[in-house]
Design an enzyme around this catalytic site. Structure first.
Site, PDB file in Angstrom:
ATOM      1  N   CYS A   1      31.441  30.312  32.194  1.00 47.94           N
ATOM      2  CA  CYS A   1      31.545  29.714  30.880  1.00 47.94           C
ATOM      3  C   CYS A   1      32.056  28.289  30.976  1.00 47.94           C
ATOM      4  CB  CYS A   1      32.468  30.545  30.010  1.00 47.94           C
ATOM      5  SG  CYS A   1      34.145  30.605  30.631  1.00 47.94           S
TER       6      CYS A   1
ATOM      7  N   CYS B   1      30.764  39.925  36.771  1.00 49.95           N
ATOM      8  CA  CYS B   1      31.882  39.642  35.873  1.00 49.95           C
ATOM      9  C   CYS B   1      31.620  38.440  34.977  1.00 49.95           C
ATOM     10  CB  CYS B   1      33.151  39.365  36.669  1.00 49.95           C
ATOM     11  SG  CYS B   1      33.684  40.804  37.569  1.00 49.95           S
TER      12      CYS B   1
ATOM     13  N   CYS C   1      40.133  32.406  33.602  1.00 47.24           N
ATOM     14  CA  CYS C   1      39.259  31.440  34.272  1.00 47.24           C
ATOM     15  C   CYS C   1      40.057  30.536  35.205  1.00 47.24           C
ATOM     16  CB  CYS C   1      38.519  30.571  33.257  1.00 47.24           C
ATOM     17  SG  CYS C   1      37.327  31.490  32.278  1.00 47.24           S
TER      18      CYS C   1
END
Ligand SMILES: Cc1ncc(COP(=O)(O)O)c(C=O)c1O
Ligand SMILES: Cc1ncc(COP(=O)(O)O)c(C=O)c1O
Lengths: 122, 400, 400, 122
Positions: A58, A33, A102
């Site tokens: 990220c 993912c 996130c």
């Protein structure tokens, strides 16, 4: 795109690393993912005394990891469990809409670490 | 901190000569090319001169150039316009897994209109096998669209071979040459394609101007209906200054191509060598048959956006095909088709070099990048134990 | 000889402030708005500022503005995109005979895809009757598209009334406001339309930038598929400088609208009075409910192109809806629908005035035009004996 | 769009007007199509001694009218009949493609004027 605060937590992440003798470890996400976080906690008298993380992901994922470990430290397990993803995002002065997922990563990994601790201390 | 712009595949700075050529058409020469008077005629002449310049760049006839507003528009126009024009003969299309979104998503939209699309895979170099294209052809196939050069992995596809197959089966062939035209030789006669897309901002021209080559005699339906601009094939008041700029940029590119290619190729080779010294970093795309200025890699155990952000802090501009940076949050189809594991695809990093880049800039990147990779790997749960470290979400290793 | 540009409906010269606003985005700020780094983000911010400026001009929300490359593209996008999005509910569309080619020909292309289109006529003032629209509605009707103001005869259509009807029947309404937006007040909330097209070069902005307003919640299919630019609704690298210019032009138009309108209206009235003194010249369009700067006429017994050429020899730029000047060589559908005999429609002449025009320029036109008409009538076989002079081709009058 | 020669024939058209006592009159086109031309000829000993026109139409139509009357004058009827539309267009240094039909107008009107003359002089 990212707030200054977030960039600070990305560029100078707090609490990076492993805790060799962690009392609880939580993992969330997976590399397929594009986000994966491993969160380690030390617990004493129901209070999180230390927290560290390892994150693949990220900028937002790394900053969220840094922030949630900061937020968790010093909190009781019950308090820590109530840290919402919104609270993490807010603490970073917001996340871009497409990065909101996130912030789940952080609270979910923390929850799992606590569950792991509890499952070992029943 | 000096800027090291290595993202020429996103867009290019415009050359000063291009801007100078455009300038009069913003001000005195504001006429509408459709108007019959001098103001309009001067605008019209400027558009026609640009058409010749663009035609020359790709060895086409001026009448075979249709101006559009972007590479994406050209791709939509070509694929949809030809598919619709030929739908009487069949509704099967072939594209590759290396296509740009503007081809891929147009194909998907055509599926909703009853077309059947075959997506041919690429090999681990990102290369389409002409034989696979051939095998995908059915009696219903009318249009094949294969990218000329990938903007993600740089591989140059065997268009000529595919063209021979298309010709044999009387199928029209479009190629998306947005990443290649103006950067490597693109000759429509040599490639024997029926349609080809190109975009000015990819070769130091302006944004807002692009073109489609359509071979004389090829049928197409317009994407934008209306007036008789572009021979009735693309309506809308012409963006005269941008078209003029595209013409100038094409002229300059045609003249400088060998020099430009040599410059970026030598820089790319230097950069590639430097970067491949880092452990667990892999070149993506074909090692030789590739865009001269495009260096693309996957870096294991870390994610692209983090690399981009840390590179930026050093003044280095790059790109990534990682899901996180794509904003669509989807793994890059071409990397997947190449067999790059999804986990690894997130570590995509792409440096696309341009004529303004210098050896010093490359060397500073070669110096900074390993430290950036190290820093992110130090944070990654996979760097020490490999991808297996965190197999199933929720499980954890004993002994912690 | 000073230039008298009375063809603002073809295109407008750009305001210097607009060009100045665009300038940085050609040079230093060349970033791609999709890129995550500062260069891209500055471009993105500039696009978003422009989106706010354009939204403000028409009282929309910024998120309701989709940038395109031309008014023609906006019209194609709106009509086709909404027709396709709603085709599950029906395949009947309604447009008027006053539509621009880009709506008319899009409608025709949809007929080929199985849609049924009703073309509602206009009255002799070029006005659509809302009742006729209402009567044309069937259970299958999904989209109505009526022009806001005609670029040929200037009439402003009763969009508000039509919107009420559309709403009642749960039909989406698009209006082509390319000729009106930026030139007269256009308020999407007041008009209650679901979609609206506007184009920058019609209000002293650049060519290559236009927009579509799409009301929040309205469904549409893209015309240009690809990346996620414009919220996934319109792919293609953004033409940043042109978009910035459109924003600036919108801001200036919003601020100056009353002044601009008063200026051109007074000039138009002066010109109209002067021109109607010529015998057998008729105003086309509504005498009052019209674009303030547009003066349109038919001049009997002569043809438009001849007038344009002779006007040009006096430095006067105008337009004509005559078949000969349309390049498509077809009589103007709106004039035909208004009941203007085809023979007379060839004598169409349109003066569209702008903020740079002066009373002196108008007066010189009023002085020159009658002589031009006389000169052409002196050559015409109809001027003396009227349209009957040459009834059947090939026949001839006795007594010659 | 138009050649200089054509513009000259449009701006200063030769032979405009009627011939009251014409020997032949030819009409071609009609106002609905946007082009209509009336061509008058005087004929003596099978030679066109004078030609005039009245034209409703675009710049090209007017220039073609002017040119064809010039070309017709001094020619025998047979010669005049062989003036092709291409010859008229060439004499004007060319016509834009979409205006080529205008050159038909001239030769057709001339042919009709000659036919009219002949029908009256059989
Ligand atoms: C009413 C109307 N609609 C659409 C258009 C097309 O717009 P563009 O010239 O931006 O393609 C025009 C052009 O002038 C127009 O007047
Ligand atoms: C291969 C390829 N095709 C199409 C496009 C789209 O072109 P544009 O950016 O002009 O819309 C791009 C954009 O970079 C591209 O690289």
């Amino acid at each position: 795109m990212y707030s200054e605060k977030l960039m600070d937590h990305f560029t100078n992440p707090r609490n990076v690393g492993e805790i060799a003798d962690a009392d609880g470890v939580g993992m969330e996400g997976n590399p397929t993912c594009g986000d994966a976080m491993k969160l380690f906690i030390k617990v004493q008298d129901d209070v999180i005394t230390d927290a560290k993380f390892q994150t693949f992901g990220c900028g937002a994922a790394i900053a969220v990891s840094s922030m949630i470990t900061e937020m968790a430290k010093g909190k009781t397990l019950t308090e820590a469990l109530s840290i919402s993803k919104e609270a993490v995002a807010d603490a970073l002065d917001g996340l871009p809409p497409q990065k909101m997922h996130c912030s789940n990563l952080g609270s979910d990994a923390l929850r799992k670490a606590i569950e792991d601790y509890r499952s070992r201390h029943v | 901190m000096s800027v090291k712009y290595f993202d020429h595949i996103a867009t290019n700075p415009m050359l000063p000569e291009v801007f100078d050529a455009m300038l009069p058409y913003f001000k005195e020469q504001y006429g509408n090319p459709m108007s019959m008077y001098d103001l309009g005629m001067k605008a019209k002449q400027a558009v026609e001169t640009a058409r010749e310049q663009v035609a020359k760049l790709i060895n086409a006839k001026p009448s075979e150039i249709i101006f559009t507003s972007s590479g994406a528009e050209s791709n939509n126009f070509a694929l949809k316009g030809m598919a619709m024009a030929h739908q009487g003969s069949g509704k099967h299309l072939i594209i590759s897994m290396a296509e740009h979104h503007s081809v891929l998503n147009t194909a998907r939209s055509l599926e909703k209109l009853g077309f059947v699309v075959t997506y041919v895979p690429v090999d681990n170099h990102g290369m389409v096998d002409p034989e696979t294209v051939k095998k995908s052809i059915t009696k219903e196939t009318t249009v094949i669209s294969i990218i000329h050069a990938s903007s993600e992995v740089g591989t140059i596809e065997p268009i000529k071979e595919i063209a021979a197959i298309a010709k044999e089966h009387k199928i029209v062939l479009h190629t998306d040459a947005v990443a290649s035209a103006g950067n490597i030789p693109v000759d429509v006669k040599d490639l024997e394609v029926d349609a080809l897309s190109l975009s000015a901002h990819q070769f130091y021209g302006p944004k807002g101007a692009a073109a489609m080559y359509l071979k004389t005699g090829q049928r197409i339906l317009p994407l934008i209906y209306g007036g008789i601009q572009e021979g009735g094939r693309r309506a809308g008041t012409e963006n005269v200054p941008a078209i003029v700029g595209m013409g100038k940029a094409a002229e300059l590119a045609a003249a400088d191509l060998p020099k430009r290619m040599a410059h970026v190729k030598q820089l790319r080779q230097r950069l590639t060598e430097g970067i491949l010294k880092i452990e667990k970093v892999h070149l993506t795309g074909h090692p030789e048959i590739r865009l001269p200025g495009l260096a693309s890699f996957v870096v294991e155990f870390i994610e692209g956006e983090g690399m981009l952000l840390l590179l930026l802090s050093k003044g280095i501009y790059a790109a990534s095909g990682s899901a996180c940076t794509s904003k669509a949050l989807k793994a890059s189809p071409v990397l997947v088709s190449m067999g790059v594991p999804t986990s690894m695809s997130h570590g995509s990093i792409v440096f696309s070099l341009g004529i303004g880049n210098t050896t010093e800039a490359i060397d500073s990147c070669i110096e900074e990048f390993p430290q950036i990779v190290k820093r992110l790997r130090d944070m990654s749960p996979f760097a020490k134990e490999g991808w297996g470290a965190l197999e199933a979400s929720g499980g954890h290793k004993e002994g912690a």
